[in-house]
Design a protein around this motif. Structure first.
Motif, PDB file in Angstrom:
ATOM      1  N   THR A  54       0.843  -1.190   0.000  1.00  0.00           N
ATOM      2  CA  THR A  54       0.000   0.000   0.000  1.00  0.00           C
ATOM      3  C   THR A  54       0.880   1.243   0.000  1.00  0.00           C
ATOM      4  O   THR A  54       1.902   1.283   0.690  1.00  0.00           O
ATOM      5  N   HIS A  55       0.511   2.214  -0.814  1.00  0.00           N
ATOM      6  CA  HIS A  55       1.211   3.498  -0.823  1.00  0.00           C
ATOM      7  C   HIS A  55       0.189   4.612  -0.642  1.00  0.00           C
ATOM      8  O   HIS A  55      -1.019   4.350  -0.630  1.00  0.00           O
ATOM      9  N   LEU A  71       3.951   6.839   3.703  1.00  0.00           N
ATOM     10  CA  LEU A  71       4.428   5.592   4.319  1.00  0.00           C
ATOM     11  C   LEU A  71       5.904   5.359   4.019  1.00  0.00           C
ATOM     12  O   LEU A  71       6.595   4.652   4.737  1.00  0.00           O
ATOM     13  N   MET A 104       9.917   7.653  -1.680  1.00  0.00           N
ATOM     14  CA  MET A 104       8.883   7.913  -2.679  1.00  0.00           C
ATOM     15  C   MET A 104       8.411   9.354  -2.646  1.00  0.00           C
ATOM     16  O   MET A 104       7.700   9.761  -1.728  1.00  0.00           O
TER      17      MET A 104
HETATM   18 CU   LIG Z   1       4.832   4.069  -0.385  1.00  0.00          CU
END
Ligand SMILES: [Cu+2]
Length: 111
Positions: free
Chosen positions: A64-65, A99, A104
């Motif tokens: 999950t992002h 997260l 990212m």
């Molecule tokens: Cu992520």
């Protein structure tokens, strides 16, 4: 002699670093589709769109992002899911996956 050589060495280091980082990451790509590819990356990292365009993020990773544009709400994007934001105002919008914020992040340039 030593002082003359130093600037040359420094320039060589900068040049090497520039070469090593040369990939698809820095040049803006004209697209409204961003993939979250394996692993922990937004691809393309920097995109360029027109005002009023809708950007869609697709999570193709095994994790999950999230997408959190600076100053806006965070949005979770699960495996295989998509998430879209419409950008009406020109500007440069930086965003992160909260997260995995160290790995990212990306940018949407709205013209
Ligand atoms: Cu992520």
């Amino acid at each position: 002699m030593r002082t003359l050589l130093l600037p040359v060495a420094a320039a060589a280091v900068v040049f090497a670093a520039g070469c090593g980082g040369a990939g698809e990451s820095s040049e803006p790509v004209a697209t409204t589709d961003v993939q979250m590819v394996k692993s922990y990356r937004f691809d393309p990292k920097v995109i360029e769109i027109k005002a009023g365009d809708t950007v869609t993020w697709t999570n193709e990773d095994n994790f999950t992002h999230t997408v959190e544009v600076d100053g806006q709400q965070d949005h979770e994007v699960g495996q295989g899911e998509t998430f879209s934001i419409t950008f009406d105002t020109p500007g440069t919008y930086h965003y992160v996956c909260t997260l995995h914020s160290k790995d990212m992040d990306g940018e949407v340039i709205v013209k």
